[in-house]
Design a protein around this motif. Structure first.
Motif, PDB file in Angstrom:
ATOM      1  N   VAL A  26      34.292  27.404  67.634  1.00  0.00           N
ATOM      2  CA  VAL A  26      33.091  27.803  68.378  1.00  0.00           C
ATOM      3  C   VAL A  26      32.566  29.185  67.991  1.00  0.00           C
ATOM      4  O   VAL A  26      31.444  29.532  68.339  1.00  0.00           O
ATOM      5  N   VAL A  27      33.354  29.981  67.264  1.00  0.00           N
ATOM      6  CA  VAL A  27      32.896  31.318  66.868  1.00  0.00           C
ATOM      7  C   VAL A  27      32.396  31.284  65.429  1.00  0.00           C
ATOM      8  O   VAL A  27      32.560  30.285  64.723  1.00  0.00           O
ATOM      9  N   ASP A  28      31.789  32.384  64.999  1.00  0.00           N
ATOM     10  CA  ASP A  28      31.342  32.455  63.605  1.00  0.00           C
ATOM     11  C   ASP A  28      32.540  32.234  62.680  1.00  0.00           C
ATOM     12  O   ASP A  28      33.627  32.789  62.904  1.00  0.00           O
ATOM     13  N   GLU A  29      32.303  31.464  61.637  1.00  0.00           N
ATOM     14  CA  GLU A  29      33.386  31.090  60.737  1.00  0.00           C
ATOM     15  C   GLU A  29      34.119  32.320  60.196  1.00  0.00           C
ATOM     16  O   GLU A  29      33.514  33.250  59.675  1.00  0.00           O
ATOM     17  N   GLY A  30      35.452  32.313  60.338  1.00  0.00           N
ATOM     18  CA  GLY A  30      36.294  33.377  59.803  1.00  0.00           C
ATOM     19  C   GLY A  30      36.247  34.686  60.565  1.00  0.00           C
ATOM     20  O   GLY A  30      36.801  35.686  60.103  1.00  0.00           O
ATOM     21  N   SER A  31      35.630  34.685  61.753  1.00  0.00           N
ATOM     22  CA  SER A  31      35.453  35.962  62.453  1.00  0.00           C
ATOM     23  C   SER A  31      36.528  36.263  63.481  1.00  0.00           C
ATOM     24  O   SER A  31      36.578  37.367  64.021  1.00  0.00           O
ATOM     25  N   PHE A  32      37.400  35.308  63.790  1.00  0.00           N
ATOM     26  CA  PHE A  32      38.400  35.530  64.829  1.00  0.00           C
ATOM     27  C   PHE A  32      39.473  36.505  64.352  1.00  0.00           C
ATOM     28  O   PHE A  32      40.168  36.254  63.378  1.00  0.00           O
ATOM     29  N   SER A  55      51.188  33.651  76.581  1.00  0.00           N
ATOM     30  CA  SER A  55      50.373  32.647  77.282  1.00  0.00           C
ATOM     31  C   SER A  55      48.908  33.053  77.328  1.00  0.00           C
ATOM     32  O   SER A  55      48.052  32.273  77.760  1.00  0.00           O
ATOM     33  N   ILE A  56      48.609  34.264  76.861  1.00  0.00           N
ATOM     34  CA  ILE A  56      47.238  34.746  76.771  1.00  0.00           C
ATOM     35  C   ILE A  56      46.932  35.125  75.323  1.00  0.00           C
ATOM     36  O   ILE A  56      47.736  35.776  74.656  1.00  0.00           O
ATOM     37  N   ILE A  57      45.771  34.730  74.841  1.00  0.00           N
ATOM     38  CA  ILE A  57      45.287  35.084  73.507  1.00  0.00           C
ATOM     39  C   ILE A  57      44.173  36.100  73.682  1.00  0.00           C
ATOM     40  O   ILE A  57      43.264  35.912  74.493  1.00  0.00           O
ATOM     41  N   THR A  58      44.239  37.197  72.936  1.00  0.00           N
ATOM     42  CA  THR A  58      43.180  38.207  72.983  1.00  0.00           C
ATOM     43  C   THR A  58      42.748  38.559  71.563  1.00  0.00           C
ATOM     44  O   THR A  58      43.548  38.490  70.626  1.00  0.00           O
ATOM     45  N   GLY A  59      41.496  38.955  71.419  1.00  0.00           N
ATOM     46  CA  GLY A  59      41.021  39.359  70.102  1.00  0.00           C
ATOM     47  C   GLY A  59      39.522  39.565  70.080  1.00  0.00           C
ATOM     48  O   GLY A  59      38.838  39.523  71.116  1.00  0.00           O
ATOM     49  N   PHE A  60      39.006  39.790  68.882  1.00  0.00           N
ATOM     50  CA  PHE A  60      37.574  39.966  68.663  1.00  0.00           C
ATOM     51  C   PHE A  60      37.041  38.782  67.866  1.00  0.00           C
ATOM     52  O   PHE A  60      37.738  38.219  67.014  1.00  0.00           O
ATOM     53  N   VAL A  61      35.792  38.417  68.136  1.00  0.00           N
ATOM     54  CA  VAL A  61      35.106  37.379  67.363  1.00  0.00           C
ATOM     55  C   VAL A  61      33.670  37.826  67.161  1.00  0.00           C
ATOM     56  O   VAL A  61      33.227  38.835  67.704  1.00  0.00           O
ATOM     57  N   ARG A  62      32.940  37.032  66.392  1.00  0.00           N
ATOM     58  CA  ARG A  62      31.486  37.220  66.294  1.00  0.00           C
ATOM     59  C   ARG A  62      30.805  35.919  66.675  1.00  0.00           C
ATOM     60  O   ARG A  62      31.282  34.828  66.346  1.00  0.00           O
ATOM     61  N   LEU A  63      29.704  36.070  67.392  1.00  0.00           N
ATOM     62  CA  LEU A  63      28.882  34.935  67.792  1.00  0.00           C
ATOM     63  C   LEU A  63      27.464  35.209  67.331  1.00  0.00           C
ATOM     64  O   LEU A  63      26.824  36.145  67.816  1.00  0.00           O
ATOM     65  N   ALA A 111      34.382  40.209  72.591  1.00  0.00           N
ATOM     66  CA  ALA A 111      35.812  40.105  72.875  1.00  0.00           C
ATOM     67  C   ALA A 111      36.115  38.722  73.421  1.00  0.00           C
ATOM     68  O   ALA A 111      35.294  38.127  74.130  1.00  0.00           O
ATOM     69  N   ILE A 112      37.295  38.212  73.099  1.00  0.00           N
ATOM     70  CA  ILE A 112      37.657  36.888  73.598  1.00  0.00           C
ATOM     71  C   ILE A 112      39.027  36.928  74.257  1.00  0.00           C
ATOM     72  O   ILE A 112      39.963  37.582  73.769  1.00  0.00           O
ATOM     73  N   ILE A 113      39.118  36.273  75.402  1.00  0.00           N
ATOM     74  CA  ILE A 113      40.374  36.040  76.106  1.00  0.00           C
ATOM     75  C   ILE A 113      40.507  34.538  76.249  1.00  0.00           C
ATOM     76  O   ILE A 113      39.535  33.853  76.585  1.00  0.00           O
ATOM     77  N   ALA A 114      41.688  34.010  75.985  1.00  0.00           N
ATOM     78  CA  ALA A 114      41.872  32.559  76.077  1.00  0.00           C
ATOM     79  C   ALA A 114      43.306  32.257  76.495  1.00  0.00           C
ATOM     80  O   ALA A 114      44.217  33.044  76.265  1.00  0.00           O
ATOM     81  N   SER A 115      43.484  31.106  77.110  1.00  0.00           N
ATOM     82  CA  SER A 115      44.819  30.662  77.520  1.00  0.00           C
ATOM     83  C   SER A 115      45.490  29.916  76.372  1.00  0.00           C
ATOM     84  O   SER A 115      44.817  29.273  75.564  1.00  0.00           O
ATOM     85  N   ASP A 116      46.816  30.002  76.320  1.00  0.00           N
ATOM     86  CA  ASP A 116      47.570  29.237  75.327  1.00  0.00           C
ATOM     87  C   ASP A 116      48.570  28.346  76.057  1.00  0.00           C
ATOM     88  O   ASP A 116      49.626  28.809  76.499  1.00  0.00           O
TER      89      ASP A 116
END
Length: 515
Positions: A295-301, A311-319, A325-330
């Motif tokens: 769902v994010v710009d290709e290769g930007s995660f 159990s939590i994923i954090t990082g930067f992406v581009r849209l 910034a992105i927060i997600a569950s694992d």
């Protein structure tokens, strides 16, 4: 009359300083698999961009007539340069000079480089390799005294955390103030096998009865799993690349906004696999990182802190080119439940994005806080409430995308429901105060006790409740803003990034990040 003689003297002193700790110590350093500090700076910065400050700082030796005999350079090299074309400030420890100990350094130089980043509003990169503190025990004899512990300039280091991006790379054995300089950063990296971090090294620890190697005491396997350091690199070159990527998502200071880049990935792109990404069986796991990548710009995660709070994923992406910034569950770790470590990870990350004005996308699958004796021993509720408070303090634009579970107090922390945020749900959305499987027996205890067949009665109640759990029932009462086709997620998130861009505000946040 010219000043040629003095310029030649300057060049001579600069050449002496470039000899660092001398051929023998440099060879020993390189044979240990490490780059020299000057090589590190060259590889970290854009080519030919380094402008050294304090190039002849050191301890000089003179003859009776005042002529310079030798110069032991300070073991901290400082200056300015560029990373990805943007100006930065850099400070690199030279382990070949007294092992990076402060008795070979000039304290004012360390304070000056922190001041430089602060006053010029430029990112600071620390290349840490040594103690960088009050020197070794030998200092007592060489100085003829000891001192009351103090960290001069620490107040500037604290202020930098609220104003400019600070990156710290642990590139060797770091202890004491050296270790503190790594921890007091927004992003830190260790190099596997060749770097370590500890409050005090093996010789000091041995006096307490523990005999450990450097890696057993403070290797990257330890600190990238306990959260003291964000990431691990296989090589120094990889560490430099991670630092460059981290900085590419951030502004030079809080007085700027994170820059947008050109995007060649269609914001309307649809990934057909998303329609079946979430299993119908709520006990089955799935790969959240695959969803993020789709769902994010290709290769930007760019993931941060992958090895801890898992159990939590954090990082930067581009849209659509916008940094977010992105927060997600694992669900592969505790089903996505918030542990004490995961909660601390959320708190620190939210503080970071609030400091530098990054909008947040939260891909939600939170079954609640982790339960059980281990969770209670680790004060999960305390750390969880801190994470929830950080989210409610944040003022940056926020978009929650509920992909599966949202339960209990932890689930309520998927966004600040007290202010306007965008919130969507996939048809797989599943929410409530408690999962039916965990709360049914307690809620219907009397009914089950009165039944001739408690097992059958339990099944009947569960079937009845499941018919009411449909996310469409919630949507009818506007308890969820909008249910979407998962394949439309990228378009919606890119729209969010574009809407959020003009809402970002510059300046110092009402609260600063805490290491």
């Amino acid at each position: 009359m010219s000043w040629v003689k003095e310029v030649e003297e300057l060049k001579r002193r600069q050449e002496l300083a470039k000899q660092m700790g001398g051929e023998e110590k440099i060879a020993r350093h390189v044979n240990a698999g490490k780059l020299t500090v000057r090589d590190r700076i060259d590889k970290m910065l854009d080519p030919d961009s380094f402008e050294e400050v304090g190039s002849v700082t050191g301890k000089a030796e003179y003859d009776a007539d005042g002529n310079l005999l030798d110069l032991q350079p300070a073991n901290l090299i400082t200056g300015r340069g560029r990373v990805n074309g943007k100006r930065v400030v850099v400070a690199g420890d030279d382990f070949t000079v007294r092992g990076g100990a402060n008795d070979a350094g000039i304290r004012e130089k360390l304070i000056h480089v922190e001041d430089m980043a602060n006053s010029l509003q430029l990112p600071l990169i620390r290349l840490v390799d040594g103690t960088g503190g009050g020197g070794s025990v030998k200092t007592i004899e060489t100085e003829g005294r000891t001192y009351v512990p103090a960290v001069s300039g620490w107040e500037v280091m604290v202020d930098n955390l609220a104003k400019v991006p600070v990156v710290a790379l642990a590139l060797g054995s770091t202890a004491g103030l050296g270790a503190a300089r790594v921890a007091a950063s927004h992003y830190s990296v260790m190099v596997k096998e060749t770097s370590q971090m500890f409050v005090a090294g093996p010789p000091v620890v041995a006096r307490t009865g523990e005999t450990l190697t450097k890696n057993e005491l403070g290797g990257s396997d330890i600190h990238t799993r306990n959260g003291a350091v964000d990431d691990e690199a296989k090589t120094e070159e990889e560490a430099f690349e991670r630092a460059r990527r981290f900085l590419s998502y951030l502004p030079s200071s809080v007085y700027d906004l994170p820059p947008r880049t050109e995007c060649t990935d269609d914001p309307n792109r649809r990934d057909e696999s998303l329609i079946e990404a979430i299993p119908r069986d709520p006990r089955k796991v799935y790969k959240m990182r695959k969803i993020i990548e789709s769902v994010v710009d290709e290769g930007s995660f760019f993931e941060i802190g992958k090895r801890w709070g898992r159990s939590i994923i954090t990082g930067f992406v581009r849209l659509d080119g916008w940094p977010v910034a992105i927060i997600a569950s694992d669900p592969y770790h505790y089903g996505g439940a918030w542990t004490a470590d995961a909660s601390q990870k959320v708190t620190r990350f939210v503080d970071l994005v609030q400091t530098f004005h990054l909008p947040v996308v939260h891909l939600v699958d939170i079954p609640g806080f982790l339960v059980g004796r281990q969770a209670e021993d680790q004060a999960t509720i305390r750390h969880g409430v801190r994470a929830m408070t950080a989210i409610f303090q944040a003022t940056v634009p926020w978009c929650a995308m509920i992909v599966r579970k949202t339960y209990g107090v932890a689930g309520a922390a998927h966004m600040n429901s007290g202010r306007f945020n965008l919130r969507y749900a996939w048809p797989s959305g599943d929410w409530g105060s408690l999962p039916i499987a965990g709360g049914l027996e307690a809620a219907y205890k009397a009914d089950l006790a009165a039944s001739d067949d408690p097992k059958k009665k339990l099944e009947e109640i569960e079937e009845r409740l499941n018919r009411l759990r449909s996310p469409f029932r919630s949507a009818e009462r506007f308890l969820i803003d909008e249910i979407i086709d998962p394949r439309d997620t990228r378009k919606i998130l890119c729209d969010f990034a574009e809407m959020a861009a003009p809402l970002r505000k510059t300046g110092v946040s009402s609260f600063g990040i805490r290491p």
